[in-house]
Each structure stands twice: as structure tokens, then as C-alpha cells.
Design a protein around this motif. Structure first.
Motif, mmCIF file in Angstrom:
data_model
loop_
_atom_site.group_PDB
_atom_site.id
_atom_site.type_symbol
_atom_site.label_atom_id
_atom_site.label_comp_id
_atom_site.label_asym_id
_atom_site.label_seq_id
_atom_site.Cartn_x
_atom_site.Cartn_y
_atom_site.Cartn_z
ATOM 1 N N PRO A 14 0.839 -1.212 0.000
ATOM 2 C CA PRO A 14 0.000 0.000 0.000
ATOM 3 C C PRO A 14 0.865 1.250 0.000
ATOM 4 C CG PRO A 14 -0.894 -1.607 1.514
ATOM 5 C CD PRO A 14 0.426 -2.152 1.054
ATOM 6 N N GLY A 15 0.464 2.217 -0.810
ATOM 7 C CA GLY A 15 1.238 3.438 -0.960
ATOM 8 C C GLY A 15 2.267 3.382 -2.072
ATOM 9 N N SER A 17 3.755 2.190 -6.069
ATOM 10 C CA SER A 17 3.422 2.564 -7.438
ATOM 11 C C SER A 17 3.692 1.410 -8.399
ATOM 12 C CB SER A 17 4.253 3.764 -7.885
ATOM 13 O OG SER A 17 3.995 4.903 -7.102
ATOM 14 N N ARG A 67 -4.459 9.872 -8.469
ATOM 15 C CA ARG A 67 -3.503 8.787 -8.205
ATOM 16 C C ARG A 67 -3.083 8.069 -9.490
ATOM 17 N NH1 ARG A 67 -4.989 4.435 -5.383
ATOM 18 N NH2 ARG A 67 -7.201 4.520 -5.978
ATOM 19 N N ASN A 84 -0.159 5.474 -8.720
ATOM 20 C CA ASN A 84 0.555 5.876 -7.512
ATOM 21 C C ASN A 84 -0.367 5.754 -6.302
ATOM 22 O OD1 ASN A 84 2.784 6.607 -9.141
ATOM 23 N ND2 ASN A 84 1.951 8.672 -9.425
ATOM 24 N N SER A 85 0.234 5.791 -5.126
ATOM 25 C CA SER A 85 -0.520 5.726 -3.869
ATOM 26 C C SER A 85 -1.524 4.580 -3.888
ATOM 27 C CB SER A 85 -1.237 7.060 -3.612
ATOM 28 O OG SER A 85 -0.325 8.126 -3.580
ATOM 29 N N LYS A 87 -3.790 1.377 -3.203
ATOM 30 C CA LYS A 87 -4.544 0.933 -2.042
ATOM 31 C C LYS A 87 -4.943 -0.533 -2.232
ATOM 32 C CE LYS A 87 -6.629 5.526 -1.667
ATOM 33 N NZ LYS A 87 -7.909 6.280 -1.615
#
Length: 122
Positions: A14-15, A17, A67, A84-85, A87
Motif C-alpha cells: 500500500p502506498g 506505485s 492517483r 501511484n498511492s 490501495k
């Protein structure tokens, strides 16, 4: 024979890319609307982002805005999805598709890739 191929999937925390790429043989992607879709286990396939062939206008669903970025590399005949980012809820099989228009609706696309798995987990 037209073939679409996705690449770049994998396991990410998580977080993190990932950058997915959609390449094609027998088709010039720049002349088609391109969509990225995903399907999580037990859920329907949903449109994530798409890009127009007319002027490269893009659209994305609210949950990925800010994102995910969809873009074309016309020299390489690819369409990329920068994620990106990430989840856990972004987990699923990601597909690219080509059709006459750019839309987040699956019915409008003529050609589909086989998909690439994206898993977001710690």
C-alpha cells in the motif's frame, strides 16, 4: 490479427506505485480510444481510465483521480497507466481495450488484452 498485451503488473505494498503498459500488434493505438479496466475477485469489470484518440482527453473514475494517470507513447505504440498511492482496493486484474471511442463502458470496445494482475498488499 490484432493483439493487445498488458504488462507491468505485480505485487506492491500500500502506498506504492506501478506502471502498466498496453502494447499492440496489428493496431495503431493512437487511432483508437483506449480504456483501462479492472476486475476484482467476485466483482464486475469496471472502467478505470480512458483516453481519446481525437485530442488525448482523459477520464478516470473518482476513486483513482489524483492517483492514476493514463497517457500515450505514440512512438512506442503503447498506452500507459501510472498508478501511484496504491490501495488494497485497487487489487484486481487490469485489462486494456481499444475501440472507436474513449469510454469507461466495456461494451464500446472491440479489442481486449488478456490482463495483468495487480495485487496491493502488505
Amino acid at each position: 490479427q490484432v493483439r493487445l498485451m498488458e504488462s507491468g503488473g505485480g505485487l506492491v505494498q500500500p502506498g506504492g506505485s506501478l506502471r502498466l503498459s498496453c502494447s499492440a500488434s496489428g493496431l495503431t493505438l493512437a487511432n483508437h480510444g483506449i480504456g483501462w479496466f479492472r476486475q476484482a475477485p467476485g466483482k464486475e469489470r469496471e472502467g478505470v481510465s480512458c483516453i481519446s484518440s481525437v485530442d488525448d482527453t482523459t477520464w478516470s473514475i473518482d476513486s483513482v483521480k489524483g492517483r492514476f494517470t493514463i497517457s500515450r507513447d505514440k512512438a512506442k505504440n503503447t498506452v500507459n497507466l501510472q498508478m501511484n498511492s496504491l490501495k488494497p482496493e485497487d487489487t484486481g486484474v487490469y485489462y486494456c481495450a481499444a475501440g472507436p471511442i474513449a469510454t469507461l463502458m466495456t461494451d464500446e470496445y472491440n479489442y481486449w488484452g488478456q490482463g495483468t494482475q495487480v495485487t496491493v498488499s502488505s
